[in-house]
Scaffold this motif. Sequence first.
Motif, short mmCIF file in Angstrom:
data_model
loop_
_atom_site.label_atom_id
_atom_site.label_comp_id
_atom_site.label_asym_id
_atom_site.label_seq_id
_atom_site.Cartn_x
_atom_site.Cartn_y
_atom_site.Cartn_z
N HIS A 1 0.80 -1.22 0.00
CA HIS A 1 0.00 0.00 0.00
C HIS A 1 0.84 1.28 0.00
CE1 HIS A 1 -3.31 -2.72 0.94
NE2 HIS A 1 -2.62 -3.17 1.98
N GLN A 2 2.14 1.16 -0.18
CA GLN A 2 2.99 2.35 -0.05
C GLN A 2 2.72 3.38 -1.15
OE1 GLN A 2 5.01 2.78 2.82
NE2 GLN A 2 3.53 1.14 3.17
N ARG A 3 2.49 2.95 -2.38
CA ARG A 3 2.24 3.90 -3.47
C ARG A 3 0.91 4.61 -3.27
NH1 ARG A 3 3.00 1.75 -9.45
NH2 ARG A 3 5.12 1.62 -8.60
N SER A 4 -0.12 3.87 -2.90
CA SER A 4 -1.43 4.49 -2.72
C SER A 4 -1.45 5.42 -1.51
CB SER A 4 -2.51 3.41 -2.57
OG SER A 4 -2.25 2.62 -1.42
N ARG A 5 -0.57 5.21 -0.59
CA ARG A 5 -0.50 6.07 0.59
C ARG A 5 0.42 7.26 0.39
NH1 ARG A 5 -0.11 1.18 5.14
NH2 ARG A 5 -2.25 0.42 4.85
#
Length: 651
Positions: free
Chosen positions: A439-443
């Motif tokens: 989820h790092q990109r979406s966060r």
Amino acid sequence: MKPYPFTAVVGMPDLRLALVLSSISPAVGGVLVRGEKGTAKSTMVRALAGLLPGVDVVDACRFSCDPVEPDPACPDGPHAEGSPAHRRPARLVELPVGAAEDRVIGSLNLERALADGVTDFQPGLLAAAHRGLLYVDEVNLLHDHLVDTLLDAAAMGRATVEREGVSVSHAARFVLIGTMNPEEGELRPQLLDRFGLTVEVASSRDPELRVEVVRRRLAYEADPDGFAGQYAAADAELAADIEAAQRLLPSVKLPDEALRQIAEVCASFEVDGMRADIVTARTAVAHAAWAGRTEVTTDDVRVAARLALPHRRRRNPFDAPGISEEQLEQALQDAEPEGPGPDDDGPGSGAPPEGGDAPPPSQGGQEPSGGGSGGDQKPVGAGEAFRARRFEVKGTGEGAAGRRSRAITDNGRTIGVQPAGTKDGHPHLLATVRAAAPHQRSRGRSGAGLVVRPQDLRFARREGREGNLVLFCVDASGSMGARQRMHEVKTAVLSLLLDAYQRRDKVGLVTFRASGAELALPPTISVDAAASRLDGLATGGRTPLAEGLLEAARVLRIEAVRDPLRRPLLVVVTDGRATSGADAVQRARQAAGLLAGTVTSVVMDCESGKMRLGLAAELADHLGAEHVPVAEVAADTLAGAVRSRISGKAA
């Protein structure tokens, strides 16, 4: 409302002295107070905090650092020399029995460690107790791993928290005081040894003293502040004496003659290890400072030995603590030099110093059996206990920490992970990173830190061992007393009780004879109480086997409500005969059927002789239980059988 004054407590001079000496020299290792309920143990401990001198602490330091000698590894530091400081009273920190490990030693914020790369440590009770008192009421009911943590911190003067590669350490020097009621179970010998001093307390049988206790208590409850005011001067004088002794302590010398006396005394009582010698020496130095002397004398060694050695003489959980006054005096005389020193009172110089009666002498082992609860035959004593086989409860539980059956526990090997909210435990770093990584990109992660959300947290699922309820259902009928069978039976049951003690089990005892059954000992963690009841067990009469099984079922139903997470193990000790009534055998089978499939059971077969009916084996079939002849209860017997089978196959 002011606490009950220390000097207002009636009697208990030994406890008073032990608490004072530990306050003068925390290096003594604290005090374990053993005694029956309602003896003012907690009252006196809580009153002690008001007598201790205040402490200077660095401003805004959560770990109570001394401004003169701050802890260089303090998580809130480093503190510069001359940091702003203030003075506060010494703390009394109470540790509840049900406290979690993180509450005791502190916790790390894993989310901040991953996201910001910083160590955010939240201090626990050990940090709060630094430079004060840490009080544990009912310490014998505390989980073993927490007791180990407390005693390690008390011995090392530091507490360390390690979570997933992150380590934090801080100073934790405190006076550890524990109270316990021996009727509710004993501490393990290793844990007993870690307490510096021990004191046995009991309520006075003197009516005048009892009247005075009640009078003072009622006066305190009617007007706490006014009552405390009456003893304010006495408390202040005692506090000043403690502070003076603390200042004198570094100047007290321990001569070689006193060291030889300490070594002679410890060797005479055959205590294990060297901790007894060290604690006795430290206590003797503290007592000399309390008496206003600058050199340790025989009197100081005598007092120190009476407080430091009784709990270190226990060889097994069925031994009573205590030392012999005659043996102590003889050891002191044996170590005396040819001529008495200038500050020495000489051997046999009189009665022990003021401080109360000495603990009752103990010869170790059990009292010889006698009396009993009635029966056709007198009680038969048990032989020496042996190492018993381990019987386990089937499946995996979630009960109290122990060493018998498989269970999901806070400590043990990691067998998986679980999300937050199911049953939180220790955070699992790798699983948390894996949950957050997708989820790092979406966060919108932009820096080096990992963006972690609460829903990403994963916790370790650990499998260890639990303690169980071991309920003994013992046949005390006339057939069991025949051919001296009961000696062998009691020895086997005593060995299983010792095994239950080592595995941190709860135990209970149901007996059946004549026309009925009785609960001889309600479930308790005090295995020595069970051993005492077993020792006085008499035999005689018919065999109401059905009544015994039904009583066991009743006890198990009640305990399932009281302690639902503690799974039971039923141990039926019998030769299998059922002779009470015309339909005794049929009723016994029906009673066994009620227990079958609901509880893990073991039938200890006590039948002996050449002509055997095999009734105990049939009972085991009806119960769905493991059938074990009494001669095969020993672990060595089982190991020998296995070796024989392996050798036979190899041949």
